[in-house]
Motif scaffolding. Sequence first.
Motif, PDB file in Angstrom:
ATOM      1  N   GLU A 774      25.560   0.810  -3.397  1.00 26.86           N
ATOM      2  CA  GLU A 774      25.866   0.630  -4.807  1.00 26.86           C
ATOM      3  C   GLU A 774      25.460  -0.755  -5.307  1.00 26.86           C
ATOM      4  N   LYS A 775      25.026  -1.639  -4.383  1.00 25.31           N
ATOM      5  CA  LYS A 775      24.750  -3.015  -4.785  1.00 25.31           C
ATOM      6  C   LYS A 775      23.277  -3.385  -4.705  1.00 25.31           C
ATOM      7  N   GLN A 776      22.526  -2.674  -3.849  1.00 25.66           N
ATOM      8  CA  GLN A 776      21.139  -3.068  -3.671  1.00 25.66           C
ATOM      9  C   GLN A 776      20.342  -1.917  -3.087  1.00 25.66           C
ATOM     10  N   THR A 777      19.032  -2.055  -3.069  1.00 32.01           N
ATOM     11  CA  THR A 777      18.155  -1.097  -2.409  1.00 32.01           C
ATOM     12  C   THR A 777      18.217  -1.333  -0.908  1.00 32.01           C
ATOM     13  N   LEU A 778      18.521  -0.280  -0.152  1.00 25.69           N
ATOM     14  CA  LEU A 778      18.660  -0.429   1.296  1.00 25.69           C
ATOM     15  C   LEU A 778      17.317  -0.735   1.948  1.00 25.69           C
ATOM     16  N   LYS A 779      17.394  -1.591   2.956  1.00 22.07           N
ATOM     17  CA  LYS A 779      16.199  -1.905   3.732  1.00 22.07           C
ATOM     18  C   LYS A 779      16.103  -0.989   4.937  1.00 22.07           C
ATOM     19  N   GLU A 780      14.904  -0.816   5.427  1.00 23.79           N
ATOM     20  CA  GLU A 780      14.642   0.101   6.530  1.00 23.79           C
ATOM     21  C   GLU A 780      15.441  -0.284   7.772  1.00 23.79           C
ATOM     22  N   LYS A 781      15.536  -1.560   8.002  1.00 23.80           N
ATOM     23  CA  LYS A 781      16.221  -2.030   9.212  1.00 23.80           C
ATOM     24  C   LYS A 781      17.701  -1.677   9.184  1.00 23.80           C
ATOM     25  N   ALA A 782      18.331  -1.832   8.013  1.00 21.04           N
ATOM     26  CA  ALA A 782      19.763  -1.535   7.907  1.00 21.04           C
ATOM     27  C   ALA A 782      20.031  -0.051   8.052  1.00 21.04           C
ATOM     28  N   VAL A 783      19.157   0.777   7.473  1.00 18.73           N
ATOM     29  CA  VAL A 783      19.351   2.218   7.577  1.00 18.73           C
ATOM     30  C   VAL A 783      19.173   2.680   9.016  1.00 18.73           C
ATOM     31  N   THR A 784      18.153   2.146   9.683  1.00 19.56           N
ATOM     32  CA  THR A 784      17.887   2.534  11.077  1.00 19.56           C
ATOM     33  C   THR A 784      19.062   2.164  11.971  1.00 19.56           C
ATOM     34  N   LYS A 785      19.632   1.003  11.730  1.00 16.46           N
ATOM     35  CA  LYS A 785      20.759   0.545  12.540  1.00 16.46           C
ATOM     36  C   LYS A 785      21.974   1.457  12.372  1.00 16.46           C
ATOM     37  N   SER A 786      22.302   1.792  11.095  1.00 20.99           N
ATOM     38  CA  SER A 786      23.446   2.684  10.842  1.00 20.99           C
ATOM     39  C   SER A 786      23.177   4.069  11.401  1.00 20.99           C
ATOM     40  N   HIS A 787      21.945   4.557  11.249  1.00 20.61           N
ATOM     41  CA  HIS A 787      21.624   5.913  11.701  1.00 20.61           C
ATOM     42  C   HIS A 787      21.704   6.002  13.227  1.00 20.61           C
ATOM     43  N   SER A 788      21.294   4.932  13.903  1.00 26.24           N
ATOM     44  CA  SER A 788      21.359   4.924  15.373  1.00 26.24           C
ATOM     45  C   SER A 788      22.798   4.975  15.843  1.00 26.24           C
ATOM     46  N   ARG A 789      23.693   4.252  15.178  1.00 29.96           N
ATOM     47  CA  ARG A 789      25.098   4.278  15.566  1.00 29.96           C
ATOM     48  C   ARG A 789      25.687   5.680  15.392  1.00 29.96           C
ATOM     49  N   ILE A 790      25.360   6.316  14.277  1.00 31.29           N
ATOM     50  CA  ILE A 790      25.882   7.672  14.029  1.00 31.29           C
ATOM     51  C   ILE A 790      25.333   8.642  15.072  1.00 31.29           C
ATOM     52  N   THR A 791      24.044   8.544  15.370  1.00 25.58           N
ATOM     53  CA  THR A 791      23.434   9.460  16.338  1.00 25.58           C
ATOM     54  C   THR A 791      24.077   9.315  17.706  1.00 25.58           C
ATOM     55  N   ASP A 792      24.222   8.091  18.151  1.00 31.84           N
ATOM     56  CA  ASP A 792      24.829   7.859  19.475  1.00 31.84           C
ATOM     57  C   ASP A 792      26.253   8.387  19.511  1.00 31.84           C
ATOM     58  N   ALA A 793      27.009   8.146  18.442  1.00 29.30           N
ATOM     59  CA  ALA A 793      28.408   8.595  18.428  1.00 29.30           C
ATOM     60  C   ALA A 793      28.504  10.117  18.462  1.00 29.30           C
ATOM     61  N   VAL A 794      27.644  10.813  17.697  1.00 29.36           N
ATOM     62  CA  VAL A 794      27.684  12.272  17.670  1.00 29.36           C
ATOM     63  C   VAL A 794      27.314  12.852  19.036  1.00 29.36           C
ATOM     64  N   LEU A 795      26.235  12.343  19.637  1.00 22.89           N
ATOM     65  CA  LEU A 795      25.798  12.866  20.930  1.00 22.89           C
ATOM     66  C   LEU A 795      26.841  12.629  22.003  1.00 22.89           C
ATOM     67  N   SER A 796      27.491  11.476  21.927  1.00 20.59           N
ATOM     68  CA  SER A 796      28.512  11.158  22.917  1.00 20.59           C
ATOM     69  C   SER A 796      29.757  12.029  22.752  1.00 20.59           C
ATOM     70  N   HIS A 797      30.170  12.216  21.465  1.00 22.78           N
ATOM     71  CA  HIS A 797      31.402  12.955  21.219  1.00 22.78           C
ATOM     72  C   HIS A 797      31.270  14.444  21.554  1.00 22.78           C
ATOM     73  N   PHE A 798      30.095  15.027  21.257  1.00 26.22           N
ATOM     74  CA  PHE A 798      29.926  16.463  21.449  1.00 26.22           C
ATOM     75  C   PHE A 798      29.099  16.793  22.699  1.00 26.22           C
ATOM     76  N   ASP A 799      28.841  15.751  23.525  1.00 19.28           N
ATOM     77  CA  ASP A 799      28.109  15.949  24.777  1.00 19.28           C
ATOM     78  C   ASP A 799      26.784  16.659  24.500  1.00 19.28           C
ATOM     79  N   GLY A 800      26.026  16.136  23.562  1.00 19.92           N
ATOM     80  CA  GLY A 800      24.771  16.764  23.168  1.00 19.92           C
ATOM     81  C   GLY A 800      23.589  15.886  23.462  1.00 19.92           C
ATOM     82  N   ARG A 801      22.417  16.367  23.118  1.00 17.55           N
ATOM     83  CA  ARG A 801      21.175  15.632  23.298  1.00 17.55           C
ATOM     84  C   ARG A 801      20.270  15.907  22.092  1.00 17.55           C
TER      85      ARG A 801
END
Length: 805
Positions: A774-801
Amino acid sequence: MKFTVAWLKQYIDFDYSPQDLADRLTMAGLEVDAVEELFTELKDVKVAKILSAAPHPDADRLQVCQVEVGDEVKTIVCGAPNARAGLITAVALPGCVLPGDFKIKKGKIRGQVSEGMLCSTKELGLAEGAEGIIELADDLVSGTSFCEAMDLNDILIEVDLTPNRPDCASVIGTAREVAGMCGTRIKHPVDLDALPALTGTDAFSVTVTDDRLCPRYVARRMTGVTVAPSPWWLQKRLISVGLRPINNVVDATNFVMLEYGQPMHGFDLTKLEDKTVIVRPAKDGEILTTLDGGERTLDSSMLVIADAQKPVAVAGVMGGGNSEIDDSTTELLLESACFNAVSVRKTARNLNIGTDASYRFERGVDPELAPVAMQRLVDILTEITGGTVDASGIDLATGVKPPGEYELRVGRTNELLGTSLSAAEMSDYLTGIEMTVRTLDEDTLGVTHPSFRLDIEREADLVEEVARLYGYNEVGTTLPVVPMSFASQDPKRILRKKLTNVLIAQSCYEAINYSFVSPLHADQLGLPEDHDWRNNVALLNPLTEEQSVMRRSLLPGLLENVRRNINHQNSDVRLFETGKVFHPKNKGEQPHEELRIAVVLSGKRYGHATPLYWKQDAVDIFDAKGIADSLLSELRLDQVTEVIGESAAVYAGGQCVRLEMAGAEIGTVSHFSRECLRRFGIKQDVYYVDLSLDVLVGLAGAPKQFSPLPRYPSVQRDIAMVVASGVAAADIVEFVTRRNEKNVESVELFDVYEGENVGIGFKSVAISVTYRSEKQTLKEKAVTKSHSRITDAVLSHFDGRLREV
């Protein structure tokens, strides 16, 4: 009604321009349809003098004329028999365009050059036929404009009269209206104070059998008449308003009709048997050949003018050929009469004849006008025919009734019009249109309308006259006082409309059933003997036994609808109904009427529409619950409690969701038991939603919340993973949503796949994550970092790949 400005100025002096006059007449209630310049096609025609006329060397009937047009001499070949030296006529030179888009060109006729055309009245559009070229007065100067020489420059005004103003179907009637605007008096062509007394004659006789059908009949005799073409001034007046000149007698009668609005007629007196006129109803089966050549079969509802043996005219419509004026006529019987408007209207309609005379008689003709118009006619005929009129004649006026006096209240008139006119001002307006006004008291005028104002019948008509003459544009505009409040709407109706729209959007069809139902519904539902629903409101005079009680529930009626659809091979049913159910009260009291909404589902989930990506499963309890949730969501009722358990209703199949809020039961979601369905003749499962609108309307929904539109762009990233088949895709979406990762706007499931390249016991789940700040245009680096955290958490929680292919 047509007239010209020059004609109108013969009776009233005014300085208005033609357009200004048209606007004022329109505002006075005489709507002007057209204002046109006359004879524009003749603007290039000139006056010419034939200097010589020599025979054409190569044609027996043609002459080669030398024609003087101003300072020029033109050679023109002419075939008119009256072309001769010294004749003043009209010429159209090359380039001139005559009526009918006839273009004049220079050319050769039998080898002789012709530099124009000498014109006849037919070629000029002034007559339907001509025996030669037009002959003009000898004192006209060649080269001058034909229109100026013949006084043809004029403006035509056409007025569309309303049926209540027959007095304006004449030039003098219109002049009277203009006089009221100008505050002057019109100039009558007849001295109204010197009309002869027509007390009777021995030259002919007149009998009127019913003065209700003919209130007035005036007749006079003329002898020594010479029938001939009319003088130019008379022809010009008729041509200018679209009438065809015939001869001096007929043209004079038409002229007086247009001038005064009084239809006139002339008979050849020698053709009337016994010189007798009888105004009587026709006899059934009488036949008359009218002036247009048509043979008319008459009946007793029609009024005719007859002689001693036969009818000679249809009264107020058209004369007969057996009394027609022709070139040999020397003795005339002139008629000026007033006939009953209704009688003329019916006769004209039954005979399918419409004439200028019937147009005026149908709307009403002033009975006092007959002797005035008669005097005007005999004055003209004496001048143009050389005839002599008898000093006396016949005037039968036994059916004429004097006009009445009406009171006009000055205060009331001002109140209605929003004006502050004085009694003297109102009196001046009304006397300006020839009404007689006297003062009854300081606030009341006694007004007697003239006989030609047949539309004046009450005080309101006089108020309208004051407004008309004062000027509608001068009457102030006052807006009505309207309270700025919105009419209150029934909240139940608004609620019902909202929920109906939701259900229609979910492919449900609305059913409308009678509130009168069968008492057997309780047995079909399987209700115990002591069940409250067995206590119905009975009708005193039922239409049938199957409609003898008022319903306690909407569900039985909908079950009958389901059965009827299945019997007609429509097994996929989604129906709803909103309506009242009736709960009895104490004896002598009206029942309590509760408004409810019910939905029934049965058959396949998607009906006849075959889904492309899903299986065509049967509906289940979750479909019914989904509909209930959508209805509650529309009302923003997010505090509803769902109580899941066994249903207390004997007709339900055990599985039930009870909806409650604020201590009140909203309704239930369940399915019908097999036994209940069997009693209704249904062999497939039926699920239902049953809600009380009376309860819903009393519940307050969550307040609406609004957020501004995003200012910065979003970024979407996908995660495609392989997890165990037992993992619900909705759990994955919920897990990501509840992490409250920064800048995550939404999470959506877009693919679930089981099959080849995934492995047995596993499935592929793909979700889309949308990021936005809501404050600025997101940069690629910030989006990649957040997306990586979500991906790792989902795969870990549901034992997926992550899915590789």
